[in-house]
Scaffold this motif. Structure first.
Motif, PDB file in Angstrom:
ATOM      1  N   MET A  54       1.167  12.009   0.478  1.00  0.00           N
ATOM      2  CA  MET A  54       0.864  12.429   1.644  1.00  0.00           C
ATOM      3  C   MET A  54       0.798  13.981   0.686  1.00  0.00           C
ATOM      4  O   MET A  54       2.252  14.378   0.175  1.00  0.00           O
TER       5      MET A  54
ATOM      6  N   GLU B  40      -1.571  15.348   4.644  1.00  0.00           N
ATOM      7  CA  GLU B  40      -2.548  14.658   4.760  1.00  0.00           C
ATOM      8  C   GLU B  40      -2.627  14.395   3.597  1.00  0.00           C
ATOM      9  O   GLU B  40      -2.082  14.076   2.535  1.00  0.00           O
ATOM     10  N   ILE B  41      -3.315  12.713   4.182  1.00  0.00           N
ATOM     11  CA  ILE B  41      -3.087  11.370   2.949  1.00  0.00           C
ATOM     12  C   ILE B  41      -3.857  11.867   1.600  1.00  0.00           C
ATOM     13  O   ILE B  41      -5.455  12.945   1.924  1.00  0.00           O
ATOM     14  N   GLU B  42      -3.678  11.904   0.895  1.00  0.00           N
ATOM     15  CA  GLU B  42      -4.056  12.276  -0.603  1.00  0.00           C
ATOM     16  C   GLU B  42      -4.361  11.255  -1.439  1.00  0.00           C
ATOM     17  O   GLU B  42      -5.656  11.675  -2.439  1.00  0.00           O
ATOM     18  N   GLU B  43      -4.056   9.926  -1.493  1.00  0.00           N
ATOM     19  CA  GLU B  43      -4.385   9.152  -1.859  1.00  0.00           C
ATOM     20  C   GLU B  43      -3.349   7.975  -1.692  1.00  0.00           C
ATOM     21  O   GLU B  43      -2.671   8.196  -0.622  1.00  0.00           O
ATOM     22  N   HIS B  44      -4.102   6.504  -1.574  1.00  0.00           N
ATOM     23  CA  HIS B  44      -3.412   5.417  -1.114  1.00  0.00           C
ATOM     24  C   HIS B  44      -3.938   4.838  -2.076  1.00  0.00           C
ATOM     25  O   HIS B  44      -5.256   4.162  -2.565  1.00  0.00           O
TER      26      HIS B  44
ATOM     27  N   TYR C 216      -0.146  11.665  -7.172  1.00  0.00           N
ATOM     28  CA  TYR C 216       0.865  10.004  -6.950  1.00  0.00           C
ATOM     29  C   TYR C 216       1.645   9.609  -8.592  1.00  0.00           C
ATOM     30  O   TYR C 216       3.046  10.030  -8.771  1.00  0.00           O
TER      31      TYR C 216
ATOM     32  N   GLN D 247       0.873  -1.521  -0.500  1.00  0.00           N
ATOM     33  CA  GLN D 247      -0.002   0.316  -0.086  1.00  0.00           C
ATOM     34  C   GLN D 247       0.714   0.737  -0.084  1.00  0.00           C
ATOM     35  O   GLN D 247       1.202   1.344   0.805  1.00  0.00           O
ATOM     36  N   VAL D 248       0.191   2.235  -0.710  1.00  0.00           N
ATOM     37  CA  VAL D 248       1.120   3.665  -0.974  1.00  0.00           C
ATOM     38  C   VAL D 248       0.216   4.308  -0.437  1.00  0.00           C
ATOM     39  O   VAL D 248      -0.969   4.203  -0.928  1.00  0.00           O
ATOM     40  N   TYR D 249       0.610   5.007   0.588  1.00  0.00           N
ATOM     41  CA  TYR D 249      -0.206   6.618   1.088  1.00  0.00           C
ATOM     42  C   TYR D 249       0.616   8.004   0.453  1.00  0.00           C
ATOM     43  O   TYR D 249       1.821   8.118   0.573  1.00  0.00           O
TER      44      TYR D 249
END
Length: 72
Positions: A38, A42-46, A59, A34-36
């Motif tokens: 930021m 803030e987490i923008e995409e995961h 990303y 899993q890629v988070y």
């Protein structure tokens, strides 16, 4: 690329462990589960690498920009 080989080795040595990897070189984390992504704090995409690339979001944009700098 040496840093990618090092990242792969970490997962081979600790296959049954949860590993948190923080990297500014996005190619290093290509093989994680899993890629988070930021952006500022803030987490923008995961999601998995492939899913984030297909999403064509932030990303994927950052990944492509970095990849252009490292291509020969």
């Amino acid at each position: 690329m040496r840093w990618i080989q090092s990242a792969r080795m970490i997962f081979e040595v600790f296959p049954d462990k949860t590993i948190v990897m923080i990297s500014h070189r996005l190619a290093t984390i290509r093989y994680v589960g899993q890629v988070y992504f930021m952006e500022p704090g803030e987490i923008e995409e995961h999601g998995p690498y492939r899913q984030l690339m297909e999403l064509q979001g932030q990303y994927a944009g950052f990944y492509r920009t970095q990849a252009e700098k490292y291509e020969y």
